[in-house]
Structures are given as C-alpha cells and as structure tokens.
Scaffold this motif. Sequence first.
Motif, PDB file in Angstrom:
ATOM      1  N   GLN A  36     -18.905   2.007 -11.051  1.00 13.12           N
ATOM      2  CA  GLN A  36     -17.787   2.561 -11.816  1.00 13.12           C
ATOM      3  C   GLN A  36     -17.104   3.740 -11.119  1.00 13.12           C
ATOM      4  O   GLN A  36     -15.912   3.936 -11.255  1.00 13.12           O
ATOM      5  N   GLY A  37     -17.858   4.520 -10.378  1.00 12.57           N
ATOM      6  CA  GLY A  37     -17.290   5.696  -9.736  1.00 12.57           C
ATOM      7  C   GLY A  37     -16.772   5.454  -8.328  1.00 12.57           C
ATOM      8  O   GLY A  37     -16.386   6.384  -7.630  1.00 12.57           O
ATOM      9  N   MET A  38     -16.740   4.206  -7.908  1.00 15.14           N
ATOM     10  CA  MET A  38     -16.319   3.897  -6.544  1.00 15.14           C
ATOM     11  C   MET A  38     -14.820   4.124  -6.373  1.00 15.14           C
ATOM     12  O   MET A  38     -14.019   3.721  -7.202  1.00 15.14           O
ATOM     13  N   ARG A  39     -14.459   4.804  -5.268  1.00 13.51           N
ATOM     14  CA  ARG A  39     -13.056   5.085  -4.958  1.00 13.51           C
ATOM     15  C   ARG A  39     -12.782   4.765  -3.502  1.00 13.51           C
ATOM     16  O   ARG A  39     -13.659   4.869  -2.643  1.00 13.51           O
ATOM     17  N   PHE A  40     -11.532   4.397  -3.229  1.00 11.37           N
ATOM     18  CA  PHE A  40     -11.070   4.111  -1.882  1.00 11.37           C
ATOM     19  C   PHE A  40     -10.068   5.185  -1.496  1.00 11.37           C
ATOM     20  O   PHE A  40      -9.068   5.379  -2.183  1.00 11.37           O
ATOM     21  N   ILE A  41     -10.333   5.887  -0.404  1.00 15.45           N
ATOM     22  CA  ILE A  41      -9.469   6.983   0.019  1.00 15.45           C
ATOM     23  C   ILE A  41      -8.896   6.652   1.396  1.00 15.45           C
ATOM     24  O   ILE A  41      -9.643   6.495   2.369  1.00 15.45           O
ATOM     25  N   ALA A  42      -7.567   6.535   1.455  1.00 18.09           N
ATOM     26  CA  ALA A  42      -6.895   6.262   2.726  1.00 18.09           C
ATOM     27  C   ALA A  42      -6.766   7.572   3.488  1.00 18.09           C
ATOM     28  O   ALA A  42      -6.113   8.505   3.033  1.00 18.09           O
ATOM     29  N   LEU A  43      -7.412   7.638   4.640  1.00 21.71           N
ATOM     30  CA  LEU A  43      -7.360   8.840   5.464  1.00 21.71           C
ATOM     31  C   LEU A  43      -6.140   8.830   6.370  1.00 21.71           C
ATOM     32  O   LEU A  43      -5.679   9.868   6.817  1.00 21.71           O
ATOM     33  N   GLY A  44      -5.630   7.691   6.648  1.00 24.87           N
ATOM     34  CA  GLY A  44      -4.448   7.524   7.470  1.00 24.87           C
ATOM     35  C   GLY A  44      -4.052   6.067   7.436  1.00 24.87           C
ATOM     36  O   GLY A  44      -4.919   5.191   7.385  1.00 24.87           O
ATOM     37  N   LYS A  45      -2.753   5.796   7.398  1.00 28.94           N
ATOM     38  CA  LYS A  45      -2.348   4.398   7.362  1.00 28.94           C
ATOM     39  C   LYS A  45      -0.964   4.240   7.969  1.00 28.94           C
ATOM     40  O   LYS A  45      -0.174   5.183   8.021  1.00 28.94           O
ATOM     41  N   SER A  46      -0.715   3.048   8.432  1.00 29.59           N
ATOM     42  CA  SER A  46       0.614   2.686   8.901  1.00 29.59           C
ATOM     43  C   SER A  46       0.891   1.266   8.410  1.00 29.59           C
ATOM     44  O   SER A  46       0.007   0.407   8.428  1.00 29.59           O
ATOM     45  N   THR A  47       2.114   1.061   7.954  1.00 29.10           N
ATOM     46  CA  THR A  47       2.521  -0.236   7.440  1.00 29.10           C
ATOM     47  C   THR A  47       3.862  -0.586   8.061  1.00 29.10           C
ATOM     48  O   THR A  47       4.755   0.256   8.116  1.00 29.10           O
ATOM     49  N   ARG A  48       3.978  -1.820   8.519  1.00 30.83           N
ATOM     50  CA  ARG A  48       5.240  -2.231   9.130  1.00 30.83           C
ATOM     51  C   ARG A  48       5.428  -3.738   8.997  1.00 30.83           C
ATOM     52  O   ARG A  48       4.457  -4.494   8.934  1.00 30.83           O
ATOM     53  N   VAL A  49       6.682  -4.137   8.967  1.00 33.69           N
ATOM     54  CA  VAL A  49       7.032  -5.547   9.006  1.00 33.69           C
ATOM     55  C   VAL A  49       7.044  -5.959  10.471  1.00 33.69           C
ATOM     56  O   VAL A  49       7.533  -5.221  11.330  1.00 33.69           O
ATOM     57  N   ASP A  50       6.492  -7.119  10.774  1.00 39.06           N
ATOM     58  CA  ASP A  50       6.445  -7.617  12.145  1.00 39.06           C
ATOM     59  C   ASP A  50       7.860  -7.731  12.709  1.00 39.06           C
ATOM     60  O   ASP A  50       8.777  -8.177  12.031  1.00 39.06           O
ATOM     61  N   ARG A  51       8.020  -7.330  13.953  1.00 35.55           N
ATOM     62  CA  ARG A  51       9.344  -7.350  14.586  1.00 35.55           C
ATOM     63  C   ARG A  51       9.836  -8.766  14.854  1.00 35.55           C
ATOM     64  O   ARG A  51      11.032  -9.024  14.824  1.00 35.55           O
ATOM     65  N   LEU A  52       8.932  -9.684  15.125  1.00 36.53           N
ATOM     66  CA  LEU A  52       9.332 -11.057  15.443  1.00 36.53           C
ATOM     67  C   LEU A  52       9.398 -11.957  14.219  1.00 36.53           C
ATOM     68  O   LEU A  52      10.246 -12.843  14.140  1.00 36.53           O
ATOM     69  N   TYR A  53       8.500 -11.746  13.283  1.00 37.76           N
ATOM     70  CA  TYR A  53       8.426 -12.586  12.088  1.00 37.76           C
ATOM     71  C   TYR A  53       8.582 -11.707  10.857  1.00 37.76           C
ATOM     72  O   TYR A  53       7.625 -11.062  10.432  1.00 37.76           O
ATOM     73  N   ASP A  54       9.767 -11.704  10.267  1.00 39.25           N
ATOM     74  CA  ASP A  54      10.011 -10.792   9.150  1.00 39.25           C
ATOM     75  C   ASP A  54       9.264 -11.183   7.878  1.00 39.25           C
ATOM     76  O   ASP A  54       9.277 -10.455   6.906  1.00 39.25           O
ATOM     77  N   GLY A  55       8.569 -12.315   7.895  1.00 40.63           N
ATOM     78  CA  GLY A  55       7.765 -12.718   6.751  1.00 40.63           C
ATOM     79  C   GLY A  55       6.315 -12.287   6.867  1.00 40.63           C
ATOM     80  O   GLY A  55       5.476 -12.646   6.041  1.00 40.63           O
ATOM     81  N   ILE A  56       6.004 -11.491   7.897  1.00 38.95           N
ATOM     82  CA  ILE A  56       4.641 -10.997   8.096  1.00 38.95           C
ATOM     83  C   ILE A  56       4.676  -9.481   8.178  1.00 38.95           C
ATOM     84  O   ILE A  56       5.518  -8.910   8.868  1.00 38.95           O
ATOM     85  N   GLY A  57       3.772  -8.855   7.463  1.00 37.68           N
ATOM     86  CA  GLY A  57       3.641  -7.403   7.505  1.00 37.68           C
ATOM     87  C   GLY A  57       2.213  -7.038   7.854  1.00 37.68           C
ATOM     88  O   GLY A  57       1.282  -7.812   7.601  1.00 37.68           O
ATOM     89  N   ARG A  58       2.064  -5.870   8.425  1.00 33.18           N
ATOM     90  CA  ARG A  58       0.727  -5.425   8.816  1.00 33.18           C
ATOM     91  C   ARG A  58       0.488  -3.990   8.352  1.00 33.18           C
ATOM     92  O   ARG A  58       1.372  -3.149   8.450  1.00 33.18           O
ATOM     93  N   THR A  59      -0.725  -3.749   7.885  1.00 32.66           N
ATOM     94  CA  THR A  59      -1.147  -2.412   7.502  1.00 32.66           C
ATOM     95  C   THR A  59      -2.447  -2.103   8.225  1.00 32.66           C
ATOM     96  O   THR A  59      -3.366  -2.929   8.231  1.00 32.66           O
ATOM     97  N   GLN A  60      -2.506  -0.956   8.832  1.00 35.57           N
ATOM     98  CA  GLN A  60      -3.729  -0.435   9.451  1.00 35.57           C
ATOM     99  C   GLN A  60      -4.102   0.808   8.663  1.00 35.57           C
ATOM    100  O   GLN A  60      -3.254   1.667   8.423  1.00 35.57           O
ATOM    101  N   VAL A  61      -5.348   0.901   8.256  1.00 34.46           N
ATOM    102  CA  VAL A  61      -5.767   2.046   7.457  1.00 34.46           C
ATOM    103  C   VAL A  61      -7.183   2.457   7.833  1.00 34.46           C
ATOM    104  O   VAL A  61      -8.032   1.612   8.106  1.00 34.46           O
ATOM    105  N   GLU A  62      -7.392   3.760   7.874  1.00 34.21           N
ATOM    106  CA  GLU A  62      -8.732   4.322   7.981  1.00 34.21           C
ATOM    107  C   GLU A  62      -9.138   4.612   6.544  1.00 34.21           C
ATOM    108  O   GLU A  62      -8.482   5.399   5.860  1.00 34.21           O
ATOM    109  N   LEU A  63     -10.193   3.979   6.091  1.00 37.45           N
ATOM    110  CA  LEU A  63     -10.531   4.000   4.676  1.00 37.45           C
ATOM    111  C   LEU A  63     -11.927   4.555   4.462  1.00 37.45           C
ATOM    112  O   LEU A  63     -12.901   4.054   5.027  1.00 37.45           O
ATOM    113  N   ALA A  64     -12.000   5.594   3.632  1.00 40.89           N
ATOM    114  CA  ALA A  64     -13.295   6.130   3.215  1.00 40.89           C
ATOM    115  C   ALA A  64     -13.606   5.554   1.835  1.00 40.89           C
ATOM    116  O   ALA A  64     -12.717   5.405   1.004  1.00 40.89           O
ATOM    117  N   VAL A  65     -14.857   5.216   1.629  1.00 36.59           N
ATOM    118  CA  VAL A  65     -15.299   4.691   0.340  1.00 36.59           C
ATOM    119  C   VAL A  65     -16.284   5.680  -0.241  1.00 36.59           C
ATOM    120  O   VAL A  65     -17.249   6.072   0.414  1.00 36.59           O
TER     121      VAL A  65
END
Length: 144
Positions: free
Chosen positions: A78-107
């Motif tokens: 019940q007390g579990m939390r997800f904390i994003a320490l840093g993230k980047s999100t972008r739509v793919d330059r070649l395929y606009d129907g694909i997006g990518r997110t990179q995140v450093e995640l603390a649990v």
Amino acid sequence: MRRKLYLCLLFATCLLAGCGSDTPQDQLGDAVRQLKRNLDAHATQAVLEQLHPNFRAQGGYDRDWAHRTLGQVFAEQQGMRFIALGKSTRVDRLYDGIGRTQVELAVTGGAGLLPERRRNRPYSVSLEWWRDGYTWKLARLDWR
C-alpha cells in the motif's frame, strides 16, 4: 473590421472543435504524467487501459502478467511509491507514431518486494509508446 470578425470566428471554431495546440509531443507528455498518477493511485484498471494490446515488458511479459503483477503489488504494498529522479520524453524523429521515455526511477515502500541490492539504487527504465489515434499507449517496457 471584417478581418477581425473572421479571425474571432476562426478562433471560436477552433476552441469549440477542440482544436488546440496539443502536439504529439504534448500528448505524449500527458500520457507519461497520467501513467505516473495512475501508478501512484494504485489504479490497476487505469494503468491497464494505458497499455497497448501488444504490450511487452522485458521482451516476454504481456498484459496478463502486468495485470497480475499490478494487482499483487498494489494489494500487498500500500505504501509503495514511484519517484522519477530524471526523465526525458520525445516523439521519434523518423516515426511520429512512436514515442520514447527514459526515466531513472526510485521505488519506495517495496519492503520484501525489491531485492536487497536494489533498495537504494534507482532503476533505469525505458518506455516505448505507440500512438493509437490521438492516444499514446505503452507498448514496450524495459528496466535494469
């Protein structure tokens, strides 16, 4: 005068039609934030609705695995939390129907769930989103 009236009508039509400045990048950012809210709220069904029908995690786990895992984790942690320490999100330059997110995640609050060696180290998480109409769905999830 006529030009101002035309511009006002055009603006009003856009507002009523829902035509805004939401770019695919903005919509992808909204999907990422919504996933975070759903995870924090332990809203299993809402998270599942954000998954693409062909969802895969770590190359082999599917939507059924996600459903079972989320249900178990949310019920037991019940007390579990997800904390994003840093993230980047972008739509793919070649395929606009694909997006990518990179995140450093603390649990936090995952007592007994996380291996001891991982308790104080963040996870590096990669999410791949596929656009389904005007909605972004999480299709791939990998972590290390």
